[in-house]
Scaffold this motif. Sequence first.
Motif: not given
Length: 429
Positions: A288-290, A25, A285-286, A28, A292-293
């Motif tokens: 999913c996080y990417a 996290f 995880v990357t 970003f 959103i970002c």
Amino acid sequence: MMNQKPSLISEPIPYKTLFPWLHLFRVFRLAVDFQKILLASAGLLLLLLGNHLFNKLPFAPLQQPGNIQQVQPNILFPPQTPQQMLQPLSGSSLLRENSFSAFGLFSDGTSLLEPMSFFTEPVAALFRIDASWSSLAYATTQLLWAIIVWAVFGGAITRIAAIQFAQDEHIGSRSALRFSLKRILSLVSAPLLPFAGLGFFWILCLLIGLFGNIPDAGGIIVSLLWGLAFLFAFVMSLILLVTLAGWPLMMTTISVEDSDGFDGLSRIFSYLFGRIWYFLWLVIVTLCYASICLFFVQLLIQLVSHLSFWGVSWGMGSKQASELFHQNQNTLATTISMGWGSILNILFTGFVISFFWSANTVIYFLLRKCDDGTPLDHVYNADEDQEPTDELPLAGVAKAGEPVIERPFTPEEPAEPENQSEQDTEETS
């Protein structure tokens, strides 16, 4: 003795120590770096320029096999309607009309995996059964160019990200580019070495196919040897999958460890085969996080483009403002307006590429710690700006931290001549 009351103040739980993947996290913050975005944008423009020139080569076919087509520089021509004005484009959509969306949230195919298409699509074209020699030469040229460009700019981005992640320090883009250029052979050879293994097993399969040219018995011989072809294909599949998945990590290995291409290849093969499930978890995880970002960054870009058009149209008029972005009007004002839209698109794509390489840098640190226990703050950090000198150190200078001891000067007594000493010996005897 009186019973001591337990303290109500408890130490904070070290979540990142218990769950190291929480460091993902931080990607970003690493990606929102203007220097990285500029390096990524420069690499993207070089890729587009190279592919544009490759389309003019004699062996460049009009229709490439699969999804690979001639470069359509749509980034220079934003959509005509104001509603679609300045809509961000993904890197791979610049090479083809129908872009794929892998684990993305956007209808236009924007995804963290899009930058990999510059590498994966030429590789896919090389393994087409109906590919011609011209298409193979074109795909090989694109692949080599993508490897060289990302070796320079991807290596520089991962170098900056590695220093920031491990030591919370920052190096300039010039220093990062100098680092990647000095190690260009290692950065290029790391993803090319697996293709040597693929070529070896391909030759073995080719030899099996040559038996099919024997009259009458050729088909029977090839059928009997088809099991070996399956075995060779299985090995090639493992090499190909690890190469496609680990190519960005090979770049990161060299940027972090300052190693050669073989070390970058062997480390990634070891990490992926030994920690495959952990690697897949980090990738999920990357992604999913990417998603959103990138969604919020794209939303911000769309809002900026809309509000800029909205504000200008109130003073200029919506009709006149819309005409500035019509491609049919070959005026200087239209060219300049579309140029601003292209700059915004390039910067967004540069952020996507910066996020991609920064995420792979963090994934490499986590894989290395899981495999051999290397601390996350360990990174090669030589003083690159210090140039070696041929001057010898001054004599008599003590080492740093050691006291300098001064001794009093004692003049040396003159030595007696040899004849005088022999004479004195005879007199004494």
